[in-house]
Design a protein around this motif. Structure first.
Motif, PDB file in Angstrom:
ATOM      1  N   GLY A  13      -8.244  24.302   9.289  1.00 15.49           N
ATOM      2  CA  GLY A  13      -8.136  24.453  10.751  1.00 15.49           C
ATOM      3  C   GLY A  13      -6.840  23.854  11.292  1.00 15.49           C
ATOM      4  O   GLY A  13      -6.168  24.464  12.128  1.00 15.49           O
ATOM      5  N   ASP A  33     -13.684  19.873  17.851  1.00 14.73           N
ATOM      6  CA  ASP A  33     -14.029  19.286  16.547  1.00 14.73           C
ATOM      7  C   ASP A  33     -14.890  18.042  16.775  1.00 14.73           C
ATOM      8  O   ASP A  33     -14.629  17.227  17.655  1.00 14.73           O
ATOM      9  N   LYS A  34     -15.891  17.913  15.916  1.00 11.34           N
ATOM     10  CA  LYS A  34     -16.826  16.785  16.028  1.00 11.34           C
ATOM     11  C   LYS A  34     -16.241  15.498  15.432  1.00 11.34           C
ATOM     12  O   LYS A  34     -16.770  14.411  15.639  1.00 11.34           O
ATOM     13  N   LEU A  35     -15.187  15.642  14.660  1.00  9.55           N
ATOM     14  CA  LEU A  35     -14.572  14.519  13.932  1.00  9.55           C
ATOM     15  C   LEU A  35     -15.589  13.850  13.003  1.00  9.55           C
ATOM     16  O   LEU A  35     -15.919  12.667  13.153  1.00  9.55           O
ATOM     17  N   THR A  36     -16.086  14.610  12.064  1.00  9.75           N
ATOM     18  CA  THR A  36     -16.919  14.034  10.996  1.00  9.75           C
ATOM     19  C   THR A  36     -15.977  13.273  10.062  1.00  9.75           C
ATOM     20  O   THR A  36     -14.780  13.169  10.342  1.00  9.75           O
ATOM     21  N   ALA A  38     -14.541  14.295   7.645  1.00  9.32           N
ATOM     22  CA  ALA A  38     -13.446  15.182   7.204  1.00  9.32           C
ATOM     23  C   ALA A  38     -12.473  15.531   8.331  1.00  9.32           C
ATOM     24  O   ALA A  38     -11.396  16.050   8.072  1.00  9.32           O
ATOM     25  N   ASP A  59     -19.424  19.079  19.357  1.00  5.21           N
ATOM     26  CA  ASP A  59     -20.202  19.640  18.263  1.00  5.21           C
ATOM     27  C   ASP A  59     -20.440  21.122  18.547  1.00  5.21           C
ATOM     28  O   ASP A  59     -20.870  21.472  19.653  1.00  5.21           O
ATOM     29  N   PHE A  79     -13.962  27.558  12.118  1.00  7.10           N
ATOM     30  CA  PHE A  79     -13.687  26.843  10.868  1.00  7.10           C
ATOM     31  C   PHE A  79     -14.692  25.708  10.658  1.00  7.10           C
ATOM     32  O   PHE A  79     -14.805  25.189   9.551  1.00  7.10           O
ATOM     33  N   THR A 123     -16.536  32.024   2.909  1.00  5.35           N
ATOM     34  CA  THR A 123     -16.025  31.631   1.597  1.00  5.35           C
ATOM     35  C   THR A 123     -16.451  32.633   0.526  1.00  5.35           C
ATOM     36  O   THR A 123     -17.512  33.276   0.652  1.00  5.35           O
ATOM     37  N   TYR A 148     -24.432  24.298  -0.184  1.00  2.88           N
ATOM     38  CA  TYR A 148     -23.266  24.632   0.663  1.00  2.88           C
ATOM     39  C   TYR A 148     -23.120  26.131   0.811  1.00  2.88           C
ATOM     40  O   TYR A 148     -23.064  26.659   1.931  1.00  2.88           O
ATOM     41  N   SER A 176     -10.906  32.486  -1.130  1.00  8.15           N
ATOM     42  CA  SER A 176     -11.093  31.691  -2.355  1.00  8.15           C
ATOM     43  C   SER A 176     -10.601  30.258  -2.127  1.00  8.15           C
ATOM     44  O   SER A 176     -10.304  29.871  -0.995  1.00  8.15           O
ATOM     45  N   LYS A 187     -11.635  16.952  -2.642  1.00  5.11           N
ATOM     46  CA  LYS A 187     -11.515  18.254  -3.288  1.00  5.11           C
ATOM     47  C   LYS A 187     -10.614  18.133  -4.513  1.00  5.11           C
ATOM     48  O   LYS A 187      -9.759  17.245  -4.591  1.00  5.11           O
TER      49      LYS A 187
HETATM   50  P1  NAD Z   1     -12.865  20.421   6.165  1.00  7.46           P
HETATM   51  O1  NAD Z   1     -14.091  19.755   5.667  1.00  7.46           O
HETATM   52  O2  NAD Z   1     -11.531  19.876   5.794  1.00  7.46           O
HETATM   53  O3  NAD Z   1     -12.909  20.473   7.768  1.00  7.46           O
HETATM   54  C1  NAD Z   1     -14.069  20.784   8.477  1.00  7.46           C
HETATM   55  C2  NAD Z   1     -13.842  20.390   9.937  1.00  7.46           C
HETATM   56  O4  NAD Z   1     -14.996  20.767  10.688  1.00  7.46           O
HETATM   57  C3  NAD Z   1     -13.660  18.878  10.144  1.00  7.46           C
HETATM   58  O5  NAD Z   1     -12.572  18.639  11.007  1.00  7.46           O
HETATM   59  C4  NAD Z   1     -14.968  18.436  10.795  1.00  7.46           C
HETATM   60  O6  NAD Z   1     -14.832  17.319  11.657  1.00  7.46           O
HETATM   61  C5  NAD Z   1     -15.349  19.699  11.569  1.00  7.46           C
HETATM   62  N1  NAD Z   1     -16.799  19.801  11.849  1.00  7.46           N
HETATM   63  C6  NAD Z   1     -17.819  19.607  10.955  1.00  7.46           C
HETATM   64  N2  NAD Z   1     -19.005  19.777  11.596  1.00  7.46           N
HETATM   65  C7  NAD Z   1     -18.722  20.109  12.882  1.00  7.46           C
HETATM   66  C8  NAD Z   1     -19.521  20.432  14.021  1.00  7.46           C
HETATM   67  N3  NAD Z   1     -20.853  20.433  13.946  1.00  7.46           N
HETATM   68  N4  NAD Z   1     -18.892  20.726  15.190  1.00  7.46           N
HETATM   69  C9  NAD Z   1     -17.533  20.713  15.274  1.00  7.46           C
HETATM   70  N5  NAD Z   1     -16.736  20.396  14.238  1.00  7.46           N
HETATM   71  C10 NAD Z   1     -17.314  20.108  13.057  1.00  7.46           C
HETATM   72  O7  NAD Z   1     -12.998  21.948   5.731  1.00  7.46           O
HETATM   73  P2  NAD Z   1     -11.883  22.987   5.267  1.00  7.46           P
HETATM   74  O8  NAD Z   1     -11.685  22.863   3.819  1.00  7.46           O
HETATM   75  O9  NAD Z   1     -10.744  22.913   6.213  1.00  7.46           O
HETATM   76  O10 NAD Z   1     -12.696  24.345   5.517  1.00  7.46           O
HETATM   77  C11 NAD Z   1     -12.676  24.979   6.788  1.00  7.46           C
HETATM   78  C12 NAD Z   1     -13.538  26.231   6.726  1.00  7.46           C
HETATM   79  O11 NAD Z   1     -13.049  27.104   5.716  1.00  7.46           O
HETATM   80  C13 NAD Z   1     -14.995  25.951   6.368  1.00  7.46           C
HETATM   81  O12 NAD Z   1     -15.800  26.808   7.135  1.00  7.46           O
HETATM   82  C14 NAD Z   1     -15.105  26.309   4.890  1.00  7.46           C
HETATM   83  O13 NAD Z   1     -16.395  26.737   4.569  1.00  7.46           O
HETATM   84  C15 NAD Z   1     -14.095  27.445   4.805  1.00  7.46           C
HETATM   85  N6  NAD Z   1     -13.441  27.630   3.494  1.00  7.46           N
HETATM   86  C16 NAD Z   1     -12.846  26.571   2.842  1.00  7.46           C
HETATM   87  C17 NAD Z   1     -12.156  26.792   1.655  1.00  7.46           C
HETATM   88  C18 NAD Z   1     -11.471  25.665   0.906  1.00  7.46           C
HETATM   89  O14 NAD Z   1     -11.021  25.874  -0.219  1.00  7.46           O
HETATM   90  N7  NAD Z   1     -11.335  24.478   1.489  1.00  7.46           N
HETATM   91  C19 NAD Z   1     -12.097  28.084   1.110  1.00  7.46           C
HETATM   92  C20 NAD Z   1     -12.738  29.131   1.785  1.00  7.46           C
HETATM   93  C21 NAD Z   1     -13.390  28.883   2.977  1.00  7.46           C
END
Ligand code: NAD
Ligand code: DAU
Length: 341
Positions: A13, A33-36, A38, A59, A79, A123, A148, A176, A187
């Protein structure tokens, strides 16, 4: 155009927000963003004062149509997710809340606000696992194996149902494995790079022969941009880097590129239910939307390692906090991994 980007403080994102502000000079972005654990506002330090960017802590479960209307949002790109397979094996509750219930709440709010486009960032893991040959196409049946990927498949099915039932303007993007700057070091690739830079062991699950199809994060961003502007409502688009690698080969490449310390490979217990191989057929997005990736694995990995070397403070801060407890649970107590024997 005003875009609502959810989960914009995470890895992909935050890269996407930077990409949009650079490539579309008249677009505005609201980052919800909820700032979990991650989510990290440091990922957006360089653009936080940009007048076309605004952060809102919140959220997706609580999104309301009225709020989207009041902000004049044209398109939503979702995202926001719990994104780490290993954490979903330890406890899947948050995954269901955000990835399924949260998606439903965002869809409902978007429908109420009559937004023009909604992109669900999904994904390739929703398709399950491949044998030695074959590729995931958009027609491959959903067969998720981890909590997941099951939660992501749940979100996708809701988007599909909203498109069918409500003529909702949704599109699903299935990518991917991403790597690149600002990826949380739980990761595989950032874990290997940062451990190698610290001279720590490099944990490899099982026999190290599982295969992932790697894509540099900028290429995922350009694909989402193409889908946002040219994608057909109700469709699914697969996105892949055409870059299949065995995990052990990724480890060896990283060791060769970070040679000043002597990191040690450590084969550890396998992940429970570990998917063997992912490989994406991205013919549809290439042919219909004219997208192609710009980075091969070597160029992307070089850029990524360079970023982690230059941004040690960023990952060192992360590795101090909650991460330490997680690392202990995962790698010392073996949670999420198969039992011995
Ligand atoms: P990440 O874990 O780095 O980031 C997720 C973000 O979502 C964080 O900023 C977190 O605070 C926020 N979040 C979580 N729960 C929330 C909520 N309830 N409300 C608002 N914000 C919330 O994830 P990423 O790796 O950047 O992945 C982003 C998206 O892409 C995800 O949907 C994931 O499934 C998808 N994806 C990831 C990959 C990969 O390789 N990383 C590949 C394909 C798809
Ligand atoms: O395919 C897309 C998915 O890629 C995304 O939807 C997920 O959000 C993202 O986390 C990623 O899932 P993976 O499970 O494939 O990625 P991860 O980085 O966790 O692991 C990549 C491979 O490396 C996998 O085969 C497991 C292995 N691995 C991982 C870790 C963390 C190890 O061998 N050792 C490790 O310590």
């Amino acid at each position: 155009m005003i875009l609502l980007i959810t989960g914009g403080a995470g890895f992909i994102g935050s890269n996407f927000i930077r990409y949009i502000l650079k490539h579309h000079r008249n677009y505005k972005v609201i980052n919800l963003d909820k700032l979990t654990y991650a989510g990290n506002l440091e990922n957006l330090r360089d653009i936080e004062k940009n007048k076309r960017y605004r952060f809102v802590k919140g959220d997706i479960l609580k999104t309301k149509g009225e709020w989207l209307k009041a902000k004049g949002v044209d398109a939503v790109i979702n995202f926001a997710a719990e994104s780490h397979v290993d954490r979903s094996i330890i406890d899947s509750a948050d995954f269901i809340q955000t990835n399924v219930v949260g998606t439903q709440a965002l869809l409902e709010a978007s429908r109420e606000a009559k937004i023009k486009r909604y992109i669900q960032i999904s994904t390739d893991e929703v398709y399950g696992s491949l044998g030695r040959s074959g590729y995931f196409t958009e027609k491959t049946p959903l067969s998720p194996n981890s909590p997941y990927s099951a939660s992501k498949a749940g979100g996708d099915l809701l988007v599909r149902a909203y498109c069918h039932t409500h003529k909702f303007p949704g599109i699903i993007a299935r990518c991917s494995n991403n790597y690149g700057p600002y990826q949380f070091p739980e990761k595989f690739i950032p874990l290997l790079i940062t451990n190698a830079l610290e001279g720590k062991q490099l944990p490899v699950y099982g026999d190290g022969l599982n295969v992932r199809d790697w894509i540099y994060v900028d290429d995922h961003c350009s694909a989402i941009d193409a889908i946002l502007h040219k994608g057909k409502i109700g469709e699914v688009y697969n996105i892949g880097g055409n870059s299949e690698k065995k995990n052990i080969d990724v480890v060896k490449k990283i060791i060769a590129l970070i040679s000043h310390r002597s990191p040690i490979i450590k084969f550890v217990q396998d992940r429970k239910g570990h998917d063997r191989r992912y490989a994406i057929d991205s013919t549809k997005i290439r042919k219909e939307l004219g997208w192609k990736p710009e980075y091969d694995f070597e160029k992307g990995l070089d850029a990524t390692i360079d970023w982690y070397i230059k941004n040690k403070n960023w990952w060192k801060r992360i590795k101090k906090g909650e991460y330490k407890k997680y690392y202990k649970k995962m790698y010392e107590e073996g949670k999420g991994q198969k039992a011995n024997g």
